[in-house]
Motif scaffolding. Structure first.
Motif, mmCIF file in Angstrom:
data_model
loop_
_atom_site.group_PDB
_atom_site.id
_atom_site.type_symbol
_atom_site.label_atom_id
_atom_site.label_comp_id
_atom_site.label_asym_id
_atom_site.label_seq_id
_atom_site.Cartn_x
_atom_site.Cartn_y
_atom_site.Cartn_z
ATOM 1 N N UNK A 68 0.815 -1.098 -0.019
ATOM 2 C CA UNK A 68 0.050 -0.037 -0.059
ATOM 3 C C UNK A 68 0.989 1.332 0.140
ATOM 4 N N UNK A 69 1.980 1.057 0.796
ATOM 5 C CA UNK A 69 2.807 2.459 0.848
ATOM 6 C C UNK A 69 3.621 2.422 -0.501
ATOM 7 N N UNK A 70 4.002 1.572 -1.199
ATOM 8 C CA UNK A 70 4.599 1.736 -2.281
ATOM 9 C C UNK A 70 3.812 2.297 -3.375
ATOM 10 N N UNK A 71 2.489 1.865 -3.501
ATOM 11 C CA UNK A 71 1.531 2.139 -4.447
ATOM 12 C C UNK A 71 1.147 3.772 -4.438
ATOM 13 N N UNK A 72 1.135 4.156 -3.176
ATOM 14 C CA UNK A 72 0.797 5.382 -2.894
ATOM 15 C C UNK A 72 1.948 6.311 -3.299
ATOM 16 N N UNK A 73 3.190 5.807 -2.988
ATOM 17 C CA UNK A 73 4.237 6.375 -3.162
ATOM 18 C C UNK A 73 4.514 6.941 -4.679
ATOM 19 N N UNK A 74 4.089 5.895 -5.531
ATOM 20 C CA UNK A 74 4.419 6.142 -7.042
ATOM 21 C C UNK A 74 3.733 7.749 -7.396
ATOM 22 N N UNK A 75 3.002 8.150 -6.773
ATOM 23 C CA UNK A 75 2.458 9.688 -6.849
ATOM 24 C C UNK A 75 3.700 10.623 -6.754
ATOM 25 N N UNK A 76 4.637 10.250 -5.901
ATOM 26 C CA UNK A 76 5.831 11.364 -5.990
ATOM 27 C C UNK A 76 6.376 11.538 -7.157
ATOM 28 N N UNK A 77 6.985 10.589 -7.812
ATOM 29 C CA UNK A 77 7.629 10.786 -9.236
ATOM 30 C C UNK A 77 6.665 11.220 -10.383
ATOM 31 N N UNK A 78 5.536 10.766 -10.097
ATOM 32 C CA UNK A 78 4.456 11.233 -11.250
ATOM 33 C C UNK A 78 4.058 12.797 -11.125
ATOM 34 N N UNK A 79 4.055 13.267 -9.807
ATOM 35 C CA UNK A 79 3.666 14.555 -9.522
ATOM 36 C C UNK A 79 4.763 15.555 -9.962
ATOM 37 N N UNK A 80 6.034 15.006 -9.685
ATOM 38 C CA UNK A 80 7.384 15.814 -9.996
ATOM 39 C C UNK A 80 7.847 15.412 -11.367
ATOM 40 N N UNK A 81 6.976 14.468 -12.318
ATOM 41 C CA UNK A 81 7.450 14.369 -13.603
ATOM 42 C C UNK A 81 8.768 13.935 -13.750
ATOM 43 N N UNK A 82 9.400 12.943 -12.686
ATOM 44 C CA UNK A 82 10.798 12.225 -12.506
ATOM 45 C C UNK A 82 10.437 11.077 -13.516
#
Length: 239
Positions: A68-82
């Motif tokens: 659950x933590x990893x799945x939610x964390x994917x939003x970090x690179x998506x938001x930063x467009x990395x």
């Protein structure tokens, strides 16, 4: 110091395989973390150029805290467009993060071995037609809203997707080395009895026939996903 790439693995013995080798060859530094074993994920991408989440025997639908933590964390690179790359389980986590279904076929069919995939119109610049890739999975994912499908398969239709400019999800395993395949065939041999799986001898035959093409594909893909700077010359690569 080279560009730092966050590498997320799911078991103590797991390896980034050829993806890791290719990134090192491009002068990158691998920051390997295993959240399943207690490693934290970064709060942002300021210390990393890109991130890769690899596969594992668990499901993206599991209620395990680290899933659950990893799945939610994917939003970090998506938001930063990395640049982000999800491979098998990692791609399924990306699909779930974006609201799509991760599922098991009703007939319990799996893919284990080398199977052909076909590029979509949007994926013709990346894939041959057909492209034979190594599969080791019992679940697939639907295409999330807003994502672009790049390759398709027969039993598991979504084989590669892109979201935004730099986030990719793959169903197949371009990271596989020969020792990794041998280990999977040994420790996961019960999967070979499932509908759709290829017998072990076809895994070796497929590797002899298709591995060089898949290795070349990985280099082309990484050059597009993460343009390399000051690539380190290495004459031989461990297979």
């Amino acid at each position: 110091m080279g560009r730092r790439i966050l590498i997320v693995l799911h078991q103590e013995r797991s390896s980034p395989g050829r993806v890791g080798q290719a990134l090192i060859r491009r002068g990158c530094e691998l920051d390997i973390r295993r959240p399943a074993l207690g490693d934290p994920l970064p709060v942002d991408m300021s210390g990393h150029e890109a991130a890769v989440i690899f596969g594992g025997p668990m499901s993206a639908n599991d209620e395990l805290p680290f899933i659950k933590a990893e799945t939610a964390w994917i939003g970090v690179p998506l938001k930063e467009e990395k640049p982000f790359l999800g491979i098998c389980l990692g791609g399924q986590m990306m699909a779930r993060h974006l609201g799509a279904r991760v599922y098991s076929p009703a007939d319990e069919r799996v893919e284990a071995g080398y199977y052909p995939i076909r590029p979509t119109r949007e994926g013709r610049h990346l894939f041959d037609d057909p492209q034979h890739v190594y599969q080791w999975h019992q679940q697939g994912f639907d295409l999330p809203s807003g994502a672009v499908q790049l390759a398709e398969g027969t039993d598991f239709p979504v084989q590669a997707m892109r979201y935004g400019k730099a986030a990719y999800g793959l169903q197949f395993h371009p990271e596989l080395t020969t020792p990794m395949m041998e280990a999977w065939l040994e420790f996961g041999k019960e999967r070979l009895s499932r509908p759709g799986a290829q017998p072990a001898e076809l895994h070796y035959q497929g590797r002899a026939q298709h591995d060089a093409t898949l290795r070349a594909w990985l280099d082309r893909f990484l050059d597009q996903w993460l343009p390399h700077e000051n690539e380190t010359e290495i004459k031989a690569e461990t297979a």
